[in-house]
Design a protein around this motif. Structure first.
Motif, short mmCIF file in Angstrom:
data_model
loop_
_atom_site.label_atom_id
_atom_site.label_comp_id
_atom_site.label_asym_id
_atom_site.label_seq_id
_atom_site.Cartn_x
_atom_site.Cartn_y
_atom_site.Cartn_z
N TRP A 181 14.08 -3.49 15.91
CA TRP A 181 12.87 -3.82 15.16
C TRP A 181 13.11 -5.03 14.28
O TRP A 181 14.11 -5.09 13.58
N ARG B 14 14.19 4.10 11.18
CA ARG B 14 15.11 3.01 10.84
C ARG B 14 16.39 3.13 11.68
O ARG B 14 16.89 2.14 12.23
N PRO C 29 0.82 -1.23 0.00
CA PRO C 29 0.00 0.00 0.00
C PRO C 29 0.85 1.27 0.00
O PRO C 29 0.31 2.36 0.01
N PHE C 30 2.17 1.11 0.02
CA PHE C 30 3.05 2.28 0.11
C PHE C 30 3.90 2.40 -1.15
O PHE C 30 5.13 2.45 -1.09
N LYS C 31 3.19 2.44 -2.26
CA LYS C 31 3.90 2.41 -3.55
C LYS C 31 4.75 3.64 -3.81
O LYS C 31 5.64 3.62 -4.64
N GLU C 32 4.45 4.72 -3.10
CA GLU C 32 5.21 5.95 -3.33
C GLU C 32 6.61 5.90 -2.71
O GLU C 32 7.43 6.77 -2.96
N LEU C 33 6.85 4.84 -1.90
CA LEU C 33 8.14 4.75 -1.19
C LEU C 33 9.09 3.80 -1.90
O LEU C 33 8.66 2.89 -2.62
N ARG D 286 -0.42 8.16 7.40
CA ARG D 286 -0.18 7.34 6.20
C ARG D 286 0.07 5.88 6.55
O ARG D 286 -0.48 4.98 5.90
N LEU E 232 9.69 -1.57 5.58
CA LEU E 232 9.71 -1.05 6.94
C LEU E 232 8.33 -0.51 7.34
O LEU E 232 7.83 -0.78 8.44
N ALA E 233 7.71 0.24 6.41
CA ALA E 233 6.39 0.81 6.70
C ALA E 233 5.37 -0.29 6.97
O ALA E 233 4.57 -0.20 7.91
N GLY F 79 3.00 -3.99 13.36
CA GLY F 79 3.32 -3.96 14.78
C GLY F 79 2.43 -3.02 15.56
O GLY F 79 1.92 -3.35 16.63
N LEU F 80 2.20 -1.83 15.00
CA LEU F 80 1.35 -0.85 15.68
C LEU F 80 -0.09 -1.34 15.77
O LEU F 80 -0.75 -1.18 16.80
N ARG F 81 -0.57 -1.93 14.72
CA ARG F 81 -1.97 -2.39 14.73
C ARG F 81 -2.16 -3.57 15.68
O ARG F 81 -3.23 -3.74 16.25
N SER G 25 5.95 -3.34 8.01
CA SER G 25 6.29 -4.01 9.27
C SER G 25 5.86 -3.16 10.47
O SER G 25 5.28 -3.67 11.43
N LEU G 26 6.10 -1.85 10.41
CA LEU G 26 5.71 -0.97 11.51
C LEU G 26 4.19 -0.89 11.63
O LEU G 26 3.64 -0.87 12.73
N GLN G 27 3.53 -0.85 10.49
CA GLN G 27 2.06 -0.81 10.51
C GLN G 27 1.50 -2.05 11.20
O GLN G 27 0.60 -1.96 12.05
N MET H 57 7.93 -2.49 21.33
CA MET H 57 6.90 -1.48 21.10
C MET H 57 7.19 -0.20 21.89
O MET H 57 6.89 0.90 21.45
N ALA I 68 12.82 -0.55 0.19
CA ALA I 68 13.23 -0.79 1.58
C ALA I 68 12.28 -0.08 2.55
O ALA I 68 11.92 -0.63 3.60
N ASP I 69 11.87 1.13 2.20
CA ASP I 69 10.94 1.87 3.06
C ASP I 69 9.56 1.23 3.07
O ASP I 69 8.85 1.25 4.08
#
Lengths: 127, 184
Positions: B183, B176, A3-7, B143, A14-15, A21-23, A17-19, B122, A10-11
């Protein structure tokens, strides 16, 4: 598909993976979840309630009428106690009081002015 | 261009879908459960009273915009309060405040070592996010965490899509570096 095609690639990883984890950390304790449900119920009820603008407007007009009546009733008494500095000022004061009381400016309007600008732009864009 | 999510069936369904994440965002910013609940409730009421009649597809950006403004206002008030009452600790003292992302509620009662490790990760993420500049953090939260499109994020932040991309890219760069070796 990411869903982060603009990145860059590698980003994107990461995005994602972070999403995830946060969810996964969004589970709430019973009390907090209950209070959020109650807040949601209040908001939904507020949306269903009919607009009360007319109620506030009529309330404001009623208050203005009462103040005007009080000023009119007191005017002869005041004129006996002390002569007003300007003969016509009584009528002007009453008119000013009415203006102030009936001028309903929503303070929150200024707070979200840029949001309204965006809404207007998006509305124009839709049209 | 992102694929737009289907609009929610009702205001109740929409708010039910965003309330937990909104609370976590507010808690991350305030580090205070009560303040976070107040902010989310205010944002819900504002959306319901003013924009319930708008198309459901617009609610996400509107709600996030309102919540973001509420959080900013709260932070400004805290700065002002700390300046006025500089001799006493502010309520948002980060060192003593509870961590907004720890305590994964019910599961915390039977925490395994893996759970503890995950909580620590976390917590690190929470700290890294709270250290980001405000616009970068907002871009990341809207985003990535909320999953809004670039365009919706731009609307919620009141800036251009290009700015969102720039802020997000810098935010990820910082995260990062901060989370290196931690992470997964």
């Amino acid at each position: 598909m990411s869903p982060f095609k603009e990145l860059p690639e590698a980003d994107q990883q990461l995005a994602q993976s972070l999403q995830a984890g946060l969810r996964a950390s969004e589970e709430l304790d019973y009390v907090t979840a209950s209070r959020l449900r109650a807040a949601r119920a209040r908001a939904v009820a507020a949306a269903r309630r009919p607009a009360r603008g007319w109620l506030y407007a009529s309330g404001g007009l009623t208050a203005a009428a009462i103040v005007a009546a009080v000023l009119l009733l007191q005017a002869p008494h005041l004129s006996q106690v002390a002569a007003p500095p300007f003969p016509e000022s009584g009528a002007g004061t009453q008119a000013d009081a009415l203006d102030v009381l009936t001028d309903e400016v929503d303070a929150d309007f200024y707070e979200d002015l840029d949001l309204y600008r965006w809404l207007a732009r998006s509305h124009d864009g839709d049209a | 261009m992102d694929d737009p999510a289907p609009p929610p069936a009702s205001l109740d369904a929409f708010l039910g879908g965003v309330e937990r994440r909104a609370f976590r965002r507010a808690q991350l910013a305030t580090r205070d459960r009560e303040e976070a609940l107040d902010l989310v409730q205010d944002a819900m009421l504002q959306l319901a009273r003013r924009y319930a009649q708008r198309p459901a597809a617009e609610w996400a950006a509107l709600f996030q915009r309102i919540l973001t403004n509420r959080i900013r206002d709260w932070q400004r008030r805290q700065v002002l309060t700390r300046r006025i009452f500089f001799w006493r600790d502010g309520p948002a003292a980060a060192e003593d405040g509870e961590d907004p992302l720890d305590g994964i509620a019910d599961g915390a009662q039977v925490e395994s070592s893996r759970q503890l490790e995950q909580d620590e990760v976390m917590q690190r993420l929470s700290q890294a996010l709270s250290q980001l500049p405000r616009r970068q953090r907002e871009a990341f939260e809207l985003r990535v965490w909320e999953g809004l499109s670039v365009e919706e994020s731009a609307q919620a932040m009141g800036c251009s899509a290009g700015s969102v991309k720039t802020h997000l890219s810098r935010a990820l760069q910082s995260l990062r570096a901060d989370l290196e070796g931690v992470w997964p």
